[in-house]
Design a protein around this motif. Structure first.
Motif, PDB file in Angstrom:
ATOM      1  N   UNK A   1      52.132  40.181  36.881  1.00 21.82           N
ATOM      2  CA  UNK A   1      50.715  40.281  36.535  1.00 21.82           C
ATOM      3  C   UNK A   1      49.901  40.061  37.801  1.00 21.82           C
ATOM      4  N   UNK A   2      49.056  41.024  38.138  1.00 18.95           N
ATOM      5  CA  UNK A   2      48.140  40.874  39.273  1.00 18.95           C
ATOM      6  C   UNK A   2      46.949  40.045  38.804  1.00 18.95           C
ATOM      7  N   UNK A   3      46.639  38.992  39.527  1.00 20.79           N
ATOM      8  CA  UNK A   3      45.541  38.108  39.133  1.00 20.79           C
ATOM      9  C   UNK A   3      44.561  37.960  40.302  1.00 20.79           C
ATOM     10  N   UNK A   4      43.337  37.537  40.014  1.00 18.46           N
ATOM     11  CA  UNK A   4      42.310  37.514  41.055  1.00 18.46           C
ATOM     12  C   UNK A   4      42.647  36.600  42.235  1.00 18.46           C
ATOM     13  N   UNK A   5      42.169  37.010  43.398  1.00 22.90           N
ATOM     14  CA  UNK A   5      42.208  36.206  44.611  1.00 22.90           C
ATOM     15  C   UNK A   5      40.850  36.332  45.283  1.00 22.90           C
TER      16      UNK A   5
ATOM     17  N   UNK B   1      48.267  42.066  49.747  1.00 25.48           N
ATOM     18  CA  UNK B   1      47.153  42.788  50.363  1.00 25.48           C
ATOM     19  C   UNK B   1      47.647  43.454  51.645  1.00 25.48           C
ATOM     20  N   UNK B   2      46.740  44.096  52.377  1.00 24.77           N
ATOM     21  CA  UNK B   2      47.193  44.983  53.449  1.00 24.77           C
ATOM     22  C   UNK B   2      47.014  44.451  54.869  1.00 24.77           C
TER      23      UNK B   2
ATOM     24  N   UNK C   1      42.993  43.054  46.919  1.00 26.87           N
ATOM     25  CA  UNK C   1      43.855  41.922  47.235  1.00 26.87           C
ATOM     26  C   UNK C   1      44.140  41.198  45.920  1.00 26.87           C
ATOM     27  N   UNK C   2      45.277  40.541  45.817  1.00 26.73           N
ATOM     28  CA  UNK C   2      45.630  39.903  44.543  1.00 26.73           C
ATOM     29  C   UNK C   2      46.635  38.788  44.768  1.00 26.73           C
ATOM     30  N   UNK C   3      46.668  37.849  43.832  1.00 25.40           N
ATOM     31  CA  UNK C   3      47.770  36.922  43.666  1.00 25.40           C
ATOM     32  C   UNK C   3      48.647  37.472  42.545  1.00 25.40           C
ATOM     33  N   UNK C   4      49.833  36.853  42.363  1.00 26.13           N
ATOM     34  CA  UNK C   4      50.774  37.400  41.384  1.00 26.13           C
ATOM     35  C   UNK C   4      51.408  36.310  40.520  1.00 26.13           C
ATOM     36  N   UNK C   5      51.483  36.606  39.242  1.00 23.78           N
ATOM     37  CA  UNK C   5      52.320  35.855  38.311  1.00 23.78           C
ATOM     38  C   UNK C   5      53.636  36.614  38.202  1.00 23.78           C
ATOM     39  N   UNK C   6      54.758  35.896  38.393  1.00 24.61           N
ATOM     40  CA  UNK C   6      56.099  36.491  38.354  1.00 24.61           C
ATOM     41  C   UNK C   6      56.872  35.735  37.279  1.00 24.61           C
TER      42      UNK C   6
ATOM     43  N   UNK D   1      50.615  50.510  41.230  1.00 21.28           N
ATOM     44  CA  UNK D   1      49.403  49.837  41.696  1.00 21.28           C
ATOM     45  C   UNK D   1      48.682  49.215  40.508  1.00 21.28           C
ATOM     46  N   UNK D   2      48.281  47.963  40.675  1.00 25.70           N
ATOM     47  CA  UNK D   2      47.642  47.244  39.573  1.00 25.70           C
ATOM     48  C   UNK D   2      46.284  46.697  39.991  1.00 25.70           C
ATOM     49  N   UNK D   3      45.374  46.693  39.036  1.00 26.04           N
ATOM     50  CA  UNK D   3      44.096  45.996  39.165  1.00 26.04           C
ATOM     51  C   UNK D   3      44.306  44.556  38.708  1.00 26.04           C
ATOM     52  N   UNK D   4      43.327  43.696  38.977  1.00 22.39           N
ATOM     53  CA  UNK D   4      43.399  42.325  38.476  1.00 22.39           C
ATOM     54  C   UNK D   4      43.584  42.317  36.967  1.00 22.39           C
ATOM     55  N   UNK D   5      44.460  41.458  36.522  1.00 22.03           N
ATOM     56  CA  UNK D   5      44.851  41.263  35.131  1.00 22.03           C
ATOM     57  C   UNK D   5      45.732  42.397  34.605  1.00 22.03           C
ATOM     58  N   UNK D   6      46.092  43.336  35.486  1.00 25.67           N
ATOM     59  CA  UNK D   6      47.033  44.377  35.088  1.00 25.67           C
ATOM     60  C   UNK D   6      48.463  43.844  35.066  1.00 25.67           C
TER      61      UNK D   6
END
Length: 345
Positions: free
Chosen positions: A196-200, A138-139, A216-221, A181-186
């Motif tokens: 994978x961008x996941x909800x936060x 996030x920023x 804002x997002x969390x990430x799966x790597x 740039x990704x949305x949640x679940x993108x």
């Protein structure tokens, strides 16, 4: 709490009306966060000014293991290094990745005021090897460092960010071809690494008028052999279980444990919630981040370490607490020492 999130800085991001998370030009959490309002904001500011104690910063410098380019290049795949706060350097399948790179002296729009680092980064940006990707959550100023982005840009292949945060990078002069740039679940893939961008559960903004204009997002790597979770900033939320079911189990979860308070419990987790999120995610090892570098809350600087350490022991959770700059193997982590206790000896 991101104390300086309401300071003026930079151009606003582009709207993304295609996102289910955006309404009326602003992004929203699944569960609406508590809006502090003017009076509560003033009261919090007064509390920060009058109720801070000497324990909010270390009494002596914290331990840091300096890093060299040679050591990084020689390190085996699956190596991880904490550089400070939520800045992590990962070596995955021969390439280097950075999360939320903050290298400036202060987490602030200006370098003459605002939260000051407890320690220098273990390595300077100029000494870093070429970076495959930068992953941004996030920023806020303690996660998105304008000066660091400009210095990193020539050596980074791709910046991966939530919606709107990438617009900021482009406005700062980063080549649009290097920004995703990704949305949640993108999902996206860079080399062998899937992201994978996941909800936060959080909020965004760097100026007086741009609140929640970026996501804002969390990430799966994930690679073929490793699976990691990076929380960024978030309150506890129900989607941790969904993420665990879809993408777990995780070899390592890197979850925020710091800058929390009951007064803003919906946007930053208490240590008990950090532990529960790790369990929801089906994590093998937990690495607590968002601590040890900046004074962003009212609690003592070392309290997050003590609390998560005790909680992990009580629940038999494997906890990794490396010194800043110490190498950690993602596939076979080690616990590390309780280094924060040495600071007070």
């Amino acid at each position: 709490m991101s104390t300086f999130a309401l300071c003026a800085c930079g151009a606003g991001p582009t709207a993304h009306p295609e996102s289910p998370q955006q309404r009326d030009g602003r992004f929203h959490n699944v569960v609406p966060r508590v809006q502090p309002g003017f009076l509560k904001t003033v009261a919090l500011g007064w509390e920060f000014l009058t109720h801070k104690t000497d324990a909010s910063v270390p009494s002596v410098p914290i331990p840091v293991q300096p890093l060299t380019p040679e050591a990084l290049l020689a390190a085996p795949d699956g190596s991880l290094y904490r550089l400070g706060h939520s800045t992590l350097l990962l070596k995955l399948d021969g390439a280097f990745w950075l999360t939320d790179p903050v290298f400036s002296e202060r987490a602030s729009p200006v370098q003459w005021a605002g939260p000051k680092r407890f320690h220098a980064p273990p390595i300077d940006i100029d000494a870093l090897p070429p970076i495959k990707g930068v992953i941004l959550s996030h920023d806020h100023f303690d996660h998105l460092d304008h000066a660091a982005i400009l210095r990193l840009a020539p050596k980074v292949e791709v910046f991966i960010a939530p919606l709107g945060v990438g617009d900021r990078l482009i406005a700062w002069g980063v080549d649009p071809a290097r920004v995703r740039q990704l949305d949640w679940w993108g999902e996206t893939k860079a080399g062998s690494v899937q992201l994978i961008a996941v909800p936060a559960q959080h909020f965004s903004g760097r100026g007086l008028r741009d609140g929640d204009r970026t996501l804002w997002a969390s990430w799966v790597i994930a690679t073929d052999s490793l699976r990691l979770f990076f929380s960024g900033d978030t309150g506890y939320h129900a989607d941790f279980k969904t993420i665990g079911e879809r993408y777990g189990p995780f070899d390592l979860t890197m979850i925020e444990t710091g800058a929390y308070d009951r007064q803003w419990a919906d946007i930053h987790m208490q240590p008990e919630e950090t532990l529960q999120a790790h369990l929801d995610l089906k994590g093998r090892w937990l690495l607590p981040v968002h601590n040890g570098t900046f004074d962003l809350a009212l609690h003592p600087w070392n309290e997050p370490f003590e609390r998560i350490h005790a909680l992990a022991q009580a629940r038999d959770v494997k906890l990794a607490t490396p010194v800043m700059g110490e190498r950690l193997s993602v596939s076979a982590p080690h616990a590390g020492e309780a280094w924060w206790r040495r600071v007070h000896e």
